[in-house]
Design a protein around this motif. Structure first.
Motif: not given
Length: 446
Positions: A390-391, A414-419
């Protein structure tokens, strides 16, 4: 203002009544879907039963209703005869029977041209035209009797008002609607696609904005549901659009829904079609801003965990299994030699092929906990890949992300793998809140 909001999903229907902006009461009614082989359907009678039950339970404990708004999964193609009786089940987005039909449509129209006009490729089951062509080829006796074609919202709104309408968000996933403006054209049903499928545009609903009034609740529907006749009813909208409406709808606003499916829905100001990203209008534009959604999704996230529960952990209750999942995610060692899992139990919403799941790298030492961990790792990795894609297509993503869905532990992983630049905010009342906002906007302009 009192709003009745109804969120129609493939596994349940949630209904709630808002007094002003306060959710006064809500109920959830289970829906039984049929998944046999590559076929994924919901029986119309089953969906209507749950729909009526949800509304009736709200009506029994509420005062005057000023408007009714609903959303639904998409696609969920349905065909009715001349008396508006369903001729086959609602074919959902998890259906993958129409691979050959999807390839036929794309060869005939052309990949680039189809993408430019409709905003999407004709994904099997994910775009309704493929399912309709499959029905024409494989069930002609029923197909030839079809007089009316629509989506779940079309049919349910007809049950309430007698009107046969659809909003742009649901129309886009029929695969018969020019969702993307041509340089010298406009949106509308595409006669060329209709001819290819074997139908007429006259069989399709009138397209109206989601932030308008479709009609008034009929006397017969009101009696059946325990409501008052004459209540304004909106035309319906796709469930993801309803969730996005609960935000500020700023371009770059991202909503992450982690539930049966894992969905990343990005609000954008202009359509930018891509072969591997689902694109459609939010559906509004008459009153609320006209926006678009760019969506990447994993078709089976929570349903993968349900499958593992049923097949590998059947000796566990639901609560016990949830504790096992939580512990398994906390003890994952990514450097360990875990099995590998391809997370396609429900195929892919953005593939022209029928992708399948598999476990590999198994040994005699592989345990069911390791298989569960491998599935969780694969789902988390797919989410990270979807965000990255998406980005790439839409670099402007706001740092505050709205979250929803029942799998909060999995979403946290999941959010732990996000920037680290992203922050996460639960979406209050989720899709029901968006429907309340939508109905208030529509009714206040009457």
């Amino acid at each position: 203002m009192n709003i009745l909001a109804i969120d129609v999903g493939t596994s349940s229907i949630k209904a709630g009544v808002f007094y002003g902006s306060r959710l006064h009461r809500s109920v959830r009614i289970a829906v039984a879907a049929r998944n046999i082989g590559n076929h994924a359907e919901i029986a119309p009678r089953e969906l209507l039963r749950a729909f009526h039950k949800a509304i009736s339970q709200i009506a029994d404990h509420t005062r005057t209703i000023d408007a009714i708004a609903l959303d639904a999964f998409s696609p969920g193609i349905i065909g009715l005869d001349h008396k508006y009786r369903p001729l086959f089940g609602l074919i959902t987005h998890q259906d993958r029977r129409s691979v050959r039909e999807a390839q036929f449509i794309e060869r005939h129209i052309g990949k680039a041209r189809h993408l430019a006009m409709l905003g999407n490729r004709p994904f099997p089951g994910g775009i309704g035209s493929t399912s309709l062509l499959w029905l024409r080829r494989n069930n002609p006796s029923h197909f030839d009797r079809v007089c009316y074609i629509g989506q779940p919202t079309t049919w349910l709104v007809h049950q309430l008002t007698g009107r046969w309408v659809i909003d742009p968000s649901q129309a886009a996933f029929t695969g018969l609607y020019r969702a993307v403006h041509a340089p010298t054209g406009s949106r509308g049903w595409l006669p060329e696609l209709c001819r290819l499928i074997g139908i007429s545009p006259r069989q399709l609903p009138d397209v109206i904005d989601a932030d308008s009034i479709a009609g008034l609740l009929t006397r017969s529907a009101a009696t059946r549901l325990g409501l008052t006749a004459g209540i304004p009813v909106l035309p319906g909208i796709v469930d993801t659009s309803a969730a996005v409406l609960a935000t500020d709808m700023r371009p770059g606003r991202l909503v992450h829904s982690c539930g049966s499916s894992d969905v990343l829905a990005l609000c954008v100001s202009e359509p930018k079609p891509a072969a591997d990203i689902l694109l459609r209008p939010v559906g509004t534009g008459g009153i609320l801003p006209k926006r678009w959604l760019a969506v990447r999704t994993l078709a089976a996230a929570g349903t993968t965990l349900d499958w593992l529960h049923h097949n590998l952990f059947a000796d566990h209750s639901q609560q016990q299994f949830q504790r096992v999942v939580r512990a398994a995610m906390q003890t994952i060692n990514t450097s360990a030699d875990l099995p590998r899992f391809e997370p396609y139990l429900a195929g892919s919403r953005t593939s022209m092929q029928n992708l399948r799941s598999s476990f590999t790298n198994l040994t005699l030492a592989t345990s069911r906990i390791m298989l569960l961990q491998a599935a969780c790792v694969a789902i988390v990795s797919a989410n990270a890949a979807n965000l990255h894609r998406l980005k790439q297509q839409h670099p402007h993503i706001l740092s505050e992300v709205f979250t929803m869905g029942g799998l909060k532990d999995l979403a946290k992983r999941m959010h732990q793998t996000w920037p680290a630049s992203y922050t996460f905010k639960p979406l209050r009342h989720e899709a029901l809140g968006g429907l309340c906002k939508l109905a208030r906007a529509a009714v206040e302009t009457i």
